[in-house]
Design a protein around this motif. Structure first.
Motif, short mmCIF file in Angstrom:
data_model
loop_
_atom_site.label_atom_id
_atom_site.label_comp_id
_atom_site.label_asym_id
_atom_site.label_seq_id
_atom_site.Cartn_x
_atom_site.Cartn_y
_atom_site.Cartn_z
N THR A 13 -56.05 -33.25 -14.16
CA THR A 13 -55.05 -33.14 -15.22
C THR A 13 -53.80 -32.40 -14.77
OG1 THR A 13 -56.08 -31.10 -16.01
CG2 THR A 13 -56.82 -33.16 -17.04
N ALA A 14 -53.80 -31.94 -13.49
CA ALA A 14 -52.68 -31.18 -12.94
C ALA A 14 -52.34 -29.98 -13.83
CB ALA A 14 -51.45 -32.08 -12.72
N ARG A 15 -53.37 -29.27 -14.29
CA ARG A 15 -53.16 -28.05 -15.10
C ARG A 15 -54.01 -26.93 -14.52
NH1 ARG A 15 -51.13 -29.55 -20.42
NH2 ARG A 15 -51.53 -27.43 -21.10
N ALA A 16 -53.35 -25.82 -14.22
CA ALA A 16 -54.04 -24.68 -13.61
C ALA A 16 -55.01 -24.04 -14.58
CB ALA A 16 -53.01 -23.65 -13.15
N VAL A 17 -56.03 -23.38 -14.03
CA VAL A 17 -57.01 -22.66 -14.84
C VAL A 17 -56.99 -21.19 -14.43
CG1 VAL A 17 -58.48 -24.65 -15.23
CG2 VAL A 17 -58.89 -23.21 -13.23
N PRO A 18 -57.44 -20.28 -15.31
CA PRO A 18 -57.44 -18.86 -14.95
C PRO A 18 -58.40 -18.59 -13.78
CG PRO A 18 -57.81 -19.14 -17.31
CD PRO A 18 -57.89 -20.50 -16.69
N GLN A 19 -58.04 -17.61 -12.98
CA GLN A 19 -58.94 -17.16 -11.91
C GLN A 19 -60.21 -16.61 -12.56
OE1 GLN A 19 -57.24 -13.95 -9.65
NE2 GLN A 19 -58.99 -13.79 -8.28
N PRO A 20 -61.42 -16.94 -12.03
CA PRO A 20 -62.63 -16.40 -12.62
C PRO A 20 -62.65 -14.88 -12.50
CG PRO A 20 -63.15 -18.10 -10.97
CD PRO A 20 -61.69 -17.80 -10.86
N PRO A 21 -63.32 -14.17 -13.43
CA PRO A 21 -63.40 -12.71 -13.31
C PRO A 21 -64.16 -12.33 -12.03
CG PRO A 21 -64.75 -13.51 -15.13
CD PRO A 21 -64.00 -14.69 -14.61
N PRO A 22 -63.87 -11.15 -11.45
CA PRO A 22 -64.56 -10.74 -10.23
C PRO A 22 -66.07 -10.80 -10.41
CG PRO A 22 -62.86 -9.14 -10.82
CD PRO A 22 -62.93 -10.14 -11.93
N GLY A 23 -66.78 -11.31 -9.37
CA GLY A 23 -68.23 -11.35 -9.43
C GLY A 23 -68.78 -12.53 -10.22
N ALA A 24 -67.88 -13.39 -10.73
CA ALA A 24 -68.35 -14.51 -11.57
C ALA A 24 -69.11 -15.54 -10.75
CB ALA A 24 -67.17 -15.18 -12.27
N VAL A 25 -68.71 -15.72 -9.48
CA VAL A 25 -69.35 -16.76 -8.66
C VAL A 25 -70.75 -16.30 -8.24
CG1 VAL A 25 -69.10 -18.18 -6.58
CG2 VAL A 25 -67.08 -17.62 -7.93
N ALA A 26 -70.89 -15.06 -7.82
CA ALA A 26 -72.20 -14.48 -7.48
C ALA A 26 -72.02 -12.98 -7.27
CB ALA A 26 -72.79 -15.12 -6.24
N GLY A 27 -73.15 -12.25 -7.11
CA GLY A 27 -73.12 -10.80 -7.03
C GLY A 27 -72.46 -10.22 -5.79
N SER A 28 -73.14 -10.26 -4.63
CA SER A 28 -72.64 -9.61 -3.42
C SER A 28 -71.59 -10.49 -2.75
CB SER A 28 -73.79 -9.38 -2.44
OG SER A 28 -74.19 -10.62 -1.90
N SER A 95 -46.05 -35.73 -9.46
CA SER A 95 -46.52 -35.51 -10.84
C SER A 95 -48.02 -35.18 -10.91
CB SER A 95 -46.20 -36.72 -11.72
OG SER A 95 -46.82 -37.87 -11.20
N ALA A 96 -48.78 -35.54 -9.85
CA ALA A 96 -50.22 -35.27 -9.89
C ALA A 96 -50.56 -33.86 -9.40
CB ALA A 96 -50.96 -36.31 -9.03
N PHE A 97 -49.54 -33.08 -9.01
CA PHE A 97 -49.80 -31.73 -8.48
C PHE A 97 -49.48 -30.67 -9.53
CE2 PHE A 97 -49.00 -34.51 -4.90
CZ PHE A 97 -49.95 -34.13 -3.96
N ILE A 98 -50.02 -29.48 -9.34
CA ILE A 98 -49.80 -28.38 -10.29
C ILE A 98 -48.59 -27.54 -9.86
CG2 ILE A 98 -50.80 -26.34 -11.39
CD1 ILE A 98 -53.61 -27.59 -10.64
N HIS A 99 -48.70 -26.90 -8.71
CA HIS A 99 -47.62 -26.05 -8.16
C HIS A 99 -47.72 -26.13 -6.63
CE1 HIS A 99 -50.75 -22.83 -9.49
NE2 HIS A 99 -51.25 -23.64 -8.60
N PRO A 100 -47.47 -27.34 -6.08
CA PRO A 100 -47.76 -27.58 -4.66
C PRO A 100 -46.90 -26.75 -3.71
CG PRO A 100 -46.51 -29.40 -5.60
CD PRO A 100 -46.89 -28.52 -6.75
N ARG A 101 -47.52 -26.43 -2.59
CA ARG A 101 -46.81 -25.77 -1.48
C ARG A 101 -47.08 -26.58 -0.21
NH1 ARG A 101 -48.56 -19.38 -2.29
NH2 ARG A 101 -47.62 -19.11 -4.33
N VAL A 102 -46.18 -26.46 0.75
CA VAL A 102 -46.37 -27.18 2.02
C VAL A 102 -46.41 -26.19 3.17
CG1 VAL A 102 -45.55 -29.54 1.81
CG2 VAL A 102 -43.90 -27.68 1.91
N GLU A 103 -47.09 -26.61 4.23
CA GLU A 103 -47.17 -25.78 5.43
C GLU A 103 -47.36 -26.67 6.66
OE1 GLU A 103 -50.20 -23.09 3.98
OE2 GLU A 103 -51.79 -24.41 4.65
#
Ligand code: OOG
Length: 254
Positions: A13-28, A95-103
């Protein structure tokens, strides 16, 4: 909704989502990195389920400039598909990108199956080399993420362009890189900024692949990592990367 589903929807949908809270993916931190690669697996699988084909892998944060720019400390491995390929010289609809950068990148063509670090040292592991451009487009708001977040998000992979393949010369590890936006150099650098020697990219990719049980296939690309910091990509911009002795690659954003 799982994190993989959330990130997949953000991509489609080319719409950004909030960063997950710290530790949301796993503990250590270690468990987090492992769990993040599992999320990446799911995210890539959604693309394959929609008919895309894997074309290679990419390394991220191989240069000090990039690590400093993004505030992270370790290398990351992501995967690219044919759905992300941008033909050399193309007009690219943003149009399919959210906030693209190039490198700017150096791209290797893998000549052998690489499943372990030892495979990376085998004769013919790299079949050819080319100049490249990578488009990164974090699915997180404001391009803000932790190491685990960006791994889960398939290392911000969103697009890539590859120039003409050239013979691989292992002795030529220090090539000048010119990264131009609209004909003006935005950054100049050297392929030596990639891990101090871009040949190490193949070894590091093998190390990460071995850790997560990914096999790098012959015929796959390996995007070795940006040689300079990234720049925002806006409509109308002509992007060109020239790598000394390897020629150039370009496209125009629309
Ligand atoms: C992550 C991708 C970084 C590189 O070459 O360092 C990367 C990001 O900065 O969003 O591809």
């Amino acid at each position: 909704m799982s994190l993989a589903q959330t990130l997949d929807r953000a991509t489609r949908t080319a719409r950004a989502v909030p960063q997950p809270p710290p530790g949301a993916v796993a503990g250590s931190p270690e468990a987090e990195v492992r769990a993040a690669y599992d999320v990446q697996d799911d995210l890539v699988r959604f693309r394959l389920d929609r008919g895309e084909r894997l074309t290679g892998a990419k390394l991220g944060f191989t240069s000090e400039g990039k690590r400093r720019q993004m505030g992270v400390h370790d290398l990351i491995l992501g995967r690219v598909t044919d759905g992300m390929a941008v033909p050399d010289g193309a007009d690219l609809d943003l149009s399919a990108f959210i906030h693209p950068r190039v490198e700017p990148e150096v791209v290797y063509l893998l000549g052998r199956r690489i499943a372990t670090v030892a495979d990376a040292f085998a004769e013919g592991a790299v079949a050819a080399v080319a100049p490249g451009i990578e488009i990164i487009d974090s699915r997180y708001e404001n391009f803000r993420f932790s190491l685990a977040d960006v791994i889960a998000d398939n290392t911000s992979a969103a697009g890539y362009a590859v120039g003409a393949w050239q013979p691989y010369d292992p002795a030529a590890w220090n090539r000048g890189v010119v990264f131009e936006l609209d004909g003006r150099p935005a950054h100049m650098g050297s392929t030596a900024a990639i891990l101090g020697d871009p040949r190490r990219a193949v070894v590091e990719a093998a190390r990460l692949a071995e850790r997560i049980g990914l096999v790098l296939e012959p015929g796959w690309l390996l995007l070795a990592g940006a040689a300079t910091p990234a720049e925002p990509l806006t409509p109308g911009t002509h992007v060109r990367v020239e790598v000394q002795g390897l020629g150039s690659v370009s496209f125009t954003a629309r």
